[in-house]
Write a protein that holds these residues in place. Sequence first.
Motif, PDB file in Angstrom:
ATOM      1  N   ALA B 168       0.830  -1.200   0.000  1.00 50.91           N
ATOM      2  CA  ALA B 168       0.000   0.000   0.000  1.00 50.91           C
ATOM      3  C   ALA B 168       0.870   1.258   0.000  1.00 50.91           C
ATOM      4  CB  ALA B 168      -0.925  -0.015   1.215  1.00 50.91           C
ATOM      5  N   PHE B 169       1.940   1.235   0.790  1.00 49.93           N
ATOM      6  CA  PHE B 169       2.802   2.424   0.842  1.00 49.93           C
ATOM      7  C   PHE B 169       3.533   2.609  -0.493  1.00 49.93           C
ATOM      8  CE2 PHE B 169       6.247   4.990   3.066  1.00 49.93           C
ATOM      9  CZ  PHE B 169       5.412   6.062   3.247  1.00 49.93           C
ATOM     10  N   GLY B 170       3.944   1.488  -1.098  1.00 51.52           N
ATOM     11  CA  GLY B 170       4.568   1.576  -2.420  1.00 51.52           C
ATOM     12  C   GLY B 170       3.640   2.229  -3.428  1.00 51.52           C
ATOM     13  N   ILE B 171       2.373   1.774  -3.424  1.00 50.16           N
ATOM     14  CA  ILE B 171       1.400   2.363  -4.352  1.00 50.16           C
ATOM     15  C   ILE B 171       1.214   3.848  -4.036  1.00 50.16           C
ATOM     16  CG2 ILE B 171      -1.013   2.309  -5.075  1.00 50.16           C
ATOM     17  CD1 ILE B 171      -0.953  -0.703  -4.562  1.00 50.16           C
ATOM     18  N   ALA B 172       1.162   4.184  -2.741  1.00 49.92           N
ATOM     19  CA  ALA B 172       0.973   5.587  -2.353  1.00 49.92           C
ATOM     20  C   ALA B 172       2.117   6.449  -2.877  1.00 49.92           C
ATOM     21  CB  ALA B 172       0.879   5.705  -0.834  1.00 49.92           C
ATOM     22  N   LEU B 173       3.345   5.949  -2.785  1.00 43.52           N
ATOM     23  CA  LEU B 173       4.486   6.744  -3.258  1.00 43.52           C
ATOM     24  C   LEU B 173       4.455   6.889  -4.778  1.00 43.52           C
ATOM     25  CD1 LEU B 173       7.472   5.650  -1.014  1.00 43.52           C
ATOM     26  CD2 LEU B 173       5.977   7.625  -0.828  1.00 43.52           C
ATOM     27  N   ILE B 174       4.114   5.788  -5.480  1.00 47.32           N
ATOM     28  CA  ILE B 174       4.031   5.879  -6.937  1.00 47.32           C
ATOM     29  C   ILE B 174       2.938   6.869  -7.333  1.00 47.32           C
ATOM     30  CG2 ILE B 174       3.511   4.591  -9.039  1.00 47.32           C
ATOM     31  CD1 ILE B 174       4.702   2.148  -7.648  1.00 47.32           C
ATOM     32  N   TYR B 175       1.827   6.836  -6.598  1.00 50.39           N
ATOM     33  CA  TYR B 175       0.736   7.770  -6.876  1.00 50.39           C
ATOM     34  C   TYR B 175       1.172   9.210  -6.589  1.00 50.39           C
ATOM     35  CZ  TYR B 175      -3.762  10.091  -6.430  1.00 50.39           C
ATOM     36  OH  TYR B 175      -4.799  10.960  -6.555  1.00 50.39           O
ATOM     37  N   SER B 176       1.927   9.393  -5.519  1.00 46.04           N
ATOM     38  CA  SER B 176       2.414  10.749  -5.220  1.00 46.04           C
ATOM     39  C   SER B 176       3.320  11.249  -6.340  1.00 46.04           C
ATOM     40  CB  SER B 176       3.208  10.759  -3.912  1.00 46.04           C
ATOM     41  OG  SER B 176       2.487  10.183  -2.893  1.00 46.04           O
ATOM     42  N   ALA B 177       4.117  10.335  -6.926  1.00 42.12           N
ATOM     43  CA  ALA B 177       5.071  10.759  -7.945  1.00 42.12           C
ATOM     44  C   ALA B 177       4.412  10.988  -9.295  1.00 42.12           C
ATOM     45  CB  ALA B 177       6.178   9.716  -8.081  1.00 42.12           C
ATOM     46  N   THR B 178       3.344  10.242  -9.611  1.00 42.25           N
ATOM     47  CA  THR B 178       2.797  10.306 -10.962  1.00 42.25           C
ATOM     48  C   THR B 178       1.376  10.832 -11.029  1.00 42.25           C
ATOM     49  OG1 THR B 178       2.048   8.037 -10.781  1.00 42.25           O
ATOM     50  CG2 THR B 178       4.217   8.364 -11.723  1.00 42.25           C
ATOM     51  N   LEU B 190       6.847   7.722 -15.144  1.00 37.45           N
ATOM     52  CA  LEU B 190       8.041   7.553 -14.316  1.00 37.45           C
ATOM     53  C   LEU B 190       9.335   8.089 -14.942  1.00 37.45           C
ATOM     54  CD1 LEU B 190       8.680   6.409 -11.552  1.00 37.45           C
ATOM     55  CD2 LEU B 190       9.221   4.241 -12.627  1.00 37.45           C
ATOM     56  N   PRO B 191       9.586   7.860 -16.254  1.00 34.97           N
ATOM     57  CA  PRO B 191      10.900   8.219 -16.777  1.00 34.97           C
ATOM     58  C   PRO B 191      11.173   9.720 -16.789  1.00 34.97           C
ATOM     59  CG  PRO B 191       9.739   6.793 -18.305  1.00 34.97           C
ATOM     60  CD  PRO B 191       8.775   7.219 -17.277  1.00 34.97           C
ATOM     61  N   LEU B 192      10.151  10.536 -16.635  1.00 40.24           N
ATOM     62  CA  LEU B 192      10.364  11.987 -16.631  1.00 40.24           C
ATOM     63  C   LEU B 192      11.470  12.349 -15.641  1.00 40.24           C
ATOM     64  CD1 LEU B 192       6.703  13.288 -16.697  1.00 40.24           C
ATOM     65  CD2 LEU B 192       8.393  13.388 -18.529  1.00 40.24           C
ATOM     66  N   ASP B 193      12.365  13.191 -16.098  1.00 37.65           N
ATOM     67  CA  ASP B 193      13.540  13.464 -15.280  1.00 37.65           C
ATOM     68  C   ASP B 193      13.261  14.634 -14.348  1.00 37.65           C
ATOM     69  OD1 ASP B 193      15.935  12.562 -14.556  1.00 37.65           O
ATOM     70  OD2 ASP B 193      17.096  13.665 -16.042  1.00 37.65           O
ATOM     71  N   ASP B 194      12.315  14.455 -13.455  1.00 36.55           N
ATOM     72  CA  ASP B 194      12.022  15.562 -12.541  1.00 36.55           C
ATOM     73  C   ASP B 194      12.244  15.136 -11.091  1.00 36.55           C
ATOM     74  OD1 ASP B 194       9.988  13.888 -12.058  1.00 36.55           O
ATOM     75  OD2 ASP B 194       8.381  15.248 -12.639  1.00 36.55           O
ATOM     76  N   GLY B 195      11.947  16.042 -10.193  1.00 34.97           N
ATOM     77  CA  GLY B 195      12.265  15.794  -8.784  1.00 34.97           C
ATOM     78  C   GLY B 195      11.472  14.662  -8.158  1.00 34.97           C
ATOM     79  N   LEU B 196      10.340  14.267  -8.797  1.00 35.97           N
ATOM     80  CA  LEU B 196       9.503  13.250  -8.182  1.00 35.97           C
ATOM     81  C   LEU B 196       9.943  11.840  -8.532  1.00 35.97           C
ATOM     82  CD1 LEU B 196       5.996  14.884  -8.612  1.00 35.97           C
ATOM     83  CD2 LEU B 196       7.267  14.540  -6.512  1.00 35.97           C
ATOM     84  N   ARG B 197      10.936  11.712  -9.458  1.00 38.92           N
ATOM     85  CA  ARG B 197      11.349  10.377  -9.887  1.00 38.92           C
ATOM     86  C   ARG B 197      11.877   9.497  -8.734  1.00 38.92           C
ATOM     87  NH1 ARG B 197      13.038   7.106 -14.080  1.00 38.92           N
ATOM     88  NH2 ARG B 197      14.966   5.989 -13.634  1.00 38.92           N
ATOM     89  N   PRO B 198      12.718  10.055  -7.823  1.00 44.71           N
ATOM     90  CA  PRO B 198      13.183   9.218  -6.706  1.00 44.71           C
ATOM     91  C   PRO B 198      12.028   8.665  -5.876  1.00 44.71           C
ATOM     92  CG  PRO B 198      14.437  11.239  -6.790  1.00 44.71           C
ATOM     93  CD  PRO B 198      13.352  11.376  -7.799  1.00 44.71           C
ATOM     94  N   LEU B 199      10.970   9.500  -5.741  1.00 45.14           N
ATOM     95  CA  LEU B 199       9.788   9.076  -4.982  1.00 45.14           C
ATOM     96  C   LEU B 199       9.154   7.853  -5.639  1.00 45.14           C
ATOM     97  CD1 LEU B 199       8.527  10.380  -2.515  1.00 45.14           C
ATOM     98  CD2 LEU B 199       6.900  11.503  -4.022  1.00 45.14           C
ATOM     99  N   GLY B 200       9.020   7.922  -6.975  1.00 45.39           N
ATOM    100  CA  GLY B 200       8.438   6.797  -7.700  1.00 45.39           C
ATOM    101  C   GLY B 200       9.287   5.556  -7.564  1.00 45.39           C
ATOM    102  N   LEU B 201      10.603   5.739  -7.646  1.00 47.99           N
ATOM    103  CA  LEU B 201      11.492   4.576  -7.538  1.00 47.99           C
ATOM    104  C   LEU B 201      11.418   3.968  -6.147  1.00 47.99           C
ATOM    105  CD1 LEU B 201      14.623   5.549  -9.597  1.00 47.99           C
ATOM    106  CD2 LEU B 201      12.895   3.834 -10.106  1.00 47.99           C
ATOM    107  N   ALA B 202      11.324   4.832  -5.116  1.00 43.26           N
ATOM    108  CA  ALA B 202      11.165   4.307  -3.755  1.00 43.26           C
ATOM    109  C   ALA B 202       9.889   3.485  -3.667  1.00 43.26           C
ATOM    110  CB  ALA B 202      11.139   5.451  -2.752  1.00 43.26           C
ATOM    111  N   GLY B 203       8.831   3.982  -4.316  1.00 43.13           N
ATOM    112  CA  GLY B 203       7.577   3.241  -4.345  1.00 43.13           C
ATOM    113  C   GLY B 203       7.755   1.877  -4.982  1.00 43.13           C
TER     114      GLY B 203
END
Lengths: 101, 471
Positions: B168-178, B190-203
């Motif tokens: 659930a937390f993984g999905i939440a982080l991916i949702y926060s990033a995208t 996800l591949p967009l090179d912006d500040g939210l990419r690390p968040l998506g990868l953590a997810g």
Amino acid sequence: MIVPLEHVLVLSTVLFTLGLICVLARRNLIMILIGVEVMLNAVGLSFVGASAFWQNLDGQMMVIFLMAMTSAEVSISLAMVVYLQRRKNSVDVRSFNEMRG
Amino acid sequence: MSLLELQALLPQLLMVLGGTAILIVGAWVRSRRSWLLLGMFLALVAALLAGTLEPPVAEVAGMFSTSLYARFCTIAWSLVIAATLLLSCRYAELHRYGGGEYTSLLLFAGTGMSLMSAATSFLGLFLSLEAFTLVLYILIAFNRVDNLGAEAGLKYLVFGAVATGFIAFGIALIYSATGTLHISEALSGLPLDDGLRPLGLAGWALLLVAIGFKISLVPFHFWTPDVYQGAPAPIGGVMATAAKGAVLTAFLPLLSSLGGAAVEIKQVLWLLAIVTMLVGTFSALTQRNLKRMLAYSSVTHMGYLLIVLLIGGADGAQSMLFYLVVYSFATFGAFGVVTSWAEQNEEIQDYDDLCGLGYLHPRRSSALALFLLSLAGIPPLAGFFGKFGIFHAALQHGYLDLAVIGVLASLISLYYYLRPIIVLFMQEKKAHRLRSGSGEEFVLLGACCAAILFLGVYPGPLLDLLRQILF
């Protein structure tokens, strides 16, 4: 949105970690379940924050489903607590260690 | 949700509504055998509907796909559920299970698994995963007079609940990033090179941990041997085949379409595959209990499957699905033999109890030997073709290291697969005669044997079918 997304995420990460520590450190099944509950509610918080950040409702929808799922899980877990208590007169997870190897 | 969308979900609706009806009526009509057989019939009809009915829409509510791939998975998991219900007939009678509850829970699990394989949104993925995980919590501890079952249920509950938190937390982080829950949109975001990419990868990393728990990859495999040992044998069969298969098939299209964004994830998967194959193999060597050995063997096989998950694309997907089918037949058959040897209060699991059983029960012992040899990958049997496909694909796509480790692991695995066979046939008679199995069990074991022999000699049709259904 008044509160920035980072703040919400930091708070929910802290809560999630606290819940995880509770699960790992406690030996009483009920306390473990409370830890899981804290983890899942931290997740819900980050969904709401992200939902407000992106201005769409998907995240809030997910939170509703998450709450429904959590209550189902809690009811099964508590049934399990009652059952384990009857079998061994204990809800301490250390007393369930018959299988090794 | 329109009528057409409901029509597309007809197989799943049939199982879930049928399961609910059985649960309600089962409160008054206390019968075991007839409920189990009715549940089997429902699951078979669901498989038939999924196979023949052309779905009118491509995607239901933006959550579940109705592609050929999803329909194939629905057929596969419904058939596993039907087989489990048939296999449980004598077992449920022996342990005095509530027939209605048992049947409806298994039908719910089948629904969850088939929806999981079809999920195109993280919401659907999460809900269907929980649908069958929650059911398994109950089914593992279903035998109310068994301390080991209670312990197994407790362990699966704690590990499963933590895995739920992670997913659930993984999905939440991916949702926060995208900002989307739809899986393919989240991937392209996800591949967009912006500040939210690390968040998506953590997810994605958290999601990977949760998948590791569910399909028992090393280092998240600790629950597996205990749960398999304590759970009722038919449920062990479902957990080792359909429950893991559903998770794998849900993530297969996902990783295949990940493309360039997956470099980081692929490195982690590469490492996990190696560790899983090695640790699974070496832990299995010391086991003296059939179900625990099968648990570690399933860990090792998940390592092999990770190789093809890593390769992705049509080649990888084809050999993975083929391997999954072959592995499921053999593992389900092995658990089926354990089920059919079950006595009133215990299951015959320890190698000491198996001594010389091959002379008392030659048919079931040879079936078990056949399943174990197929898992080991001995040439005329289907397991050989599955492994050949995986290692061939690994070599073609430049994963020489993984292929070498995989071949080494399967060579070592011969030792622990041959050991129970030797105990069964070579040692002095110590075992006492067990109950003779029921007709249903023999039909199922015979079908599993036939499938393994047939797919080993003539794998062409299944491979062609798999090639057709893939994306």
